[in-house]
Write a protein that holds these residues in place. Structure first.
Motif, PDB file in Angstrom:
ATOM      1  N   ASP A   1      -1.425  -3.457  30.938  1.00 44.50           N
ATOM      2  CA  ASP A   1      -3.381  -2.575  31.081  1.00 44.50           C
ATOM      3  C   ASP A   1      -3.633  -2.103  30.172  1.00 44.50           C
ATOM      4  O   ASP A   1      -3.360  -1.362  29.652  1.00 44.50           O
ATOM      5  CB  ASP A   1      -2.569  -1.652  32.537  1.00 44.50           C
ATOM      6  N   ASP A   2      -5.013  -2.252  29.927  1.00 40.69           N
ATOM      7  CA  ASP A   2      -5.263  -2.388  28.332  1.00 40.69           C
ATOM      8  C   ASP A   2      -5.555  -0.576  28.482  1.00 40.69           C
ATOM      9  O   ASP A   2      -5.536  -0.121  27.088  1.00 40.69           O
ATOM     10  CB  ASP A   2      -6.501  -2.789  27.575  1.00 40.69           C
ATOM     11  N   GLU A   3      -5.386   0.200  29.055  1.00 39.85           N
ATOM     12  CA  GLU A   3      -5.351   1.274  29.224  1.00 39.85           C
ATOM     13  C   GLU A   3      -4.221   2.520  28.833  1.00 39.85           C
ATOM     14  O   GLU A   3      -4.748   3.396  28.650  1.00 39.85           O
ATOM     15  CB  GLU A   3      -5.964   2.198  30.827  1.00 39.85           C
ATOM     16  N   HIS A   4      -2.932   1.055  28.364  1.00 41.44           N
ATOM     17  CA  HIS A   4      -2.273   2.119  27.759  1.00 41.44           C
ATOM     18  C   HIS A   4      -1.500   1.747  27.161  1.00 41.44           C
ATOM     19  O   HIS A   4      -0.388   2.072  26.188  1.00 41.44           O
ATOM     20  CB  HIS A   4      -1.307   2.128  29.238  1.00 41.44           C
TER      21      HIS A   4
ATOM     22  N   LYS B   1       8.598   2.203  28.264  1.00 42.30           N
ATOM     23  CA  LYS B   1       7.817   3.763  28.714  1.00 42.30           C
ATOM     24  C   LYS B   1       7.459   3.475  30.254  1.00 42.30           C
ATOM     25  O   LYS B   1       7.112   1.909  30.595  1.00 42.30           O
ATOM     26  CB  LYS B   1       6.985   4.351  27.575  1.00 42.30           C
ATOM     27  N   GLU B   2       6.651   4.224  30.293  1.00 36.30           N
ATOM     28  CA  GLU B   2       5.792   3.701  31.549  1.00 36.30           C
ATOM     29  C   GLU B   2       5.286   2.841  32.412  1.00 36.30           C
ATOM     30  O   GLU B   2       5.166   2.242  33.552  1.00 36.30           O
ATOM     31  CB  GLU B   2       5.589   5.750  32.728  1.00 36.30           C
ATOM     32  N   LYS B   3       4.626   2.599  31.706  1.00 35.25           N
ATOM     33  CA  LYS B   3       3.119   1.572  31.686  1.00 35.25           C
ATOM     34  C   LYS B   3       3.949   0.479  30.036  1.00 35.25           C
ATOM     35  O   LYS B   3       2.347   0.026  29.722  1.00 35.25           O
ATOM     36  CB  LYS B   3       1.721   2.096  32.158  1.00 35.25           C
ATOM     37  N   GLY B   4       4.921   0.246  29.666  1.00 35.27           N
ATOM     38  CA  GLY B   4       4.404  -0.680  28.932  1.00 35.27           C
ATOM     39  C   GLY B   4       5.656  -0.102  27.834  1.00 35.27           C
ATOM     40  O   GLY B   4       6.687   0.189  28.366  1.00 35.27           O
ATOM     41  N   PHE B   5       5.467  -1.000  26.721  1.00 39.50           N
ATOM     42  CA  PHE B   5       6.826  -0.564  25.432  1.00 39.50           C
ATOM     43  C   PHE B   5       5.735   0.270  24.223  1.00 39.50           C
ATOM     44  O   PHE B   5       4.919   0.195  24.156  1.00 39.50           O
ATOM     45  CB  PHE B   5       6.651  -2.108  25.359  1.00 39.50           C
TER      46      PHE B   5
ATOM     47  N   TYR C   1       3.740   2.086   9.552  1.00 34.95           N
ATOM     48  CA  TYR C   1       3.074   2.505   9.578  1.00 34.95           C
ATOM     49  C   TYR C   1       2.401   3.252  10.820  1.00 34.95           C
ATOM     50  O   TYR C   1       1.643   4.375  10.533  1.00 34.95           O
ATOM     51  CB  TYR C   1       2.386   1.517   9.274  1.00 34.95           C
ATOM     52  N   GLY C   2       2.725   3.665  11.690  1.00 36.44           N
ATOM     53  CA  GLY C   2       3.033   4.032  13.089  1.00 36.44           C
ATOM     54  C   GLY C   2       3.563   3.224  14.170  1.00 36.44           C
ATOM     55  O   GLY C   2       4.182   1.746  14.561  1.00 36.44           O
ATOM     56  N   ASP C   3       2.950   4.153  15.467  1.00 34.31           N
ATOM     57  CA  ASP C   3       3.684   3.482  16.856  1.00 34.31           C
ATOM     58  C   ASP C   3       2.428   2.789  17.400  1.00 34.31           C
ATOM     59  O   ASP C   3       1.880   2.832  17.188  1.00 34.31           O
ATOM     60  CB  ASP C   3       3.377   4.718  17.800  1.00 34.31           C
ATOM     61  N   LEU C   4       3.175   0.952  18.338  1.00 36.09           N
ATOM     62  CA  LEU C   4       2.464   0.612  18.948  1.00 36.09           C
ATOM     63  C   LEU C   4       2.867   0.289  19.615  1.00 36.09           C
ATOM     64  O   LEU C   4       3.995   0.019  20.349  1.00 36.09           O
ATOM     65  CB  LEU C   4       3.089  -1.108  18.000  1.00 36.09           C
ATOM     66  N   HIS C   5       1.935   0.777  20.801  1.00 35.78           N
ATOM     67  CA  HIS C   5       2.106   0.522  22.170  1.00 35.78           C
ATOM     68  C   HIS C   5       1.422  -0.834  22.868  1.00 35.78           C
ATOM     69  O   HIS C   5       0.326  -0.623  22.737  1.00 35.78           O
ATOM     70  CB  HIS C   5       1.342   2.153  22.640  1.00 35.78           C
ATOM     71  N   VAL C   6       2.553  -1.470  23.765  1.00 36.80           N
ATOM     72  CA  VAL C   6       1.733  -2.563  23.687  1.00 36.80           C
ATOM     73  C   VAL C   6       1.979  -2.828  25.835  1.00 36.80           C
ATOM     74  O   VAL C   6       3.060  -2.166  26.264  1.00 36.80           O
ATOM     75  CB  VAL C   6       2.940  -3.954  23.880  1.00 36.80           C
ATOM     76  N   SER C   7       0.890  -3.006  26.153  1.00 39.10           N
ATOM     77  CA  SER C   7       0.908  -3.406  27.450  1.00 39.10           C
ATOM     78  C   SER C   7      -0.048  -3.982  28.445  1.00 39.10           C
ATOM     79  O   SER C   7      -1.127  -4.337  27.706  1.00 39.10           O
ATOM     80  CB  SER C   7       0.355  -1.625  28.389  1.00 39.10           C
TER      81      SER C   7
END
Length: 127
Positions: free
Chosen positions: A24-27, A6-10, A16-22
């Motif tokens: 930058d801890d804002e994303h 995605k724009e700032k990470g993966f 259970y749900g979506d996992l956002h990894v970046s």
């Protein structure tokens, strides 16, 4: 597992749900946070099962993790100290010490980093 940029990470989609990894801890969650979390939670879960088998079930457990990283070597994780605060009745400190040692030997995540990351543990008992 599949991770999609995605724009700032993966992002990864799980039941259970979506996992956002970046980075930058804002994303999203930072990769080192996921590494440490997997070791802490796996160790705590294994410890809880061992305590139950030893007939010393805990009514509550909290795990804190102190992390040491090496900025000179790609900011890699070099040391993790796990501190378990275990609440329960009739917890024998010597048996709990043995259980903590067994938990490390039986935790797949702790064993996965054996020889790469120094892992130490301590505990305190609350009744």
């Amino acid at each position: 597992m599949e991770f999609v940029a995605k724009e700032k990470g993966f992002i990864a989609h799980f039941s259970y749900g979506d996992l956002h990894v970046s980075g930058d801890d804002e994303h999203g969650f930072r990769p080192f946070q996921l590494l440490v979390s997997s070791i802490a939670v796996c160790s705590g879960g294994v410890l809880r099962k061992i305590l139950e088998k030893m007939r010393m079930p805990c009514s509550d457990m909290k795990v804190t993790a102190e992390v040491e990283r090496n900025e000179e070597k790609a900011n890699r994780v070099e040391k993790i100290h796990l501190h378990f605060v275990i609440t329960g009745e009739q917890l024998d400190p010597e048996k709990v010490k043995k259980a903590v040692e067994l938990a490390r030997k039986n935790c797949p995540m702790a064993q996965s980093v054996e020889g790469s990351i120094v892992l130490t543990e301590s505990f305190e008992l609350v009744s």
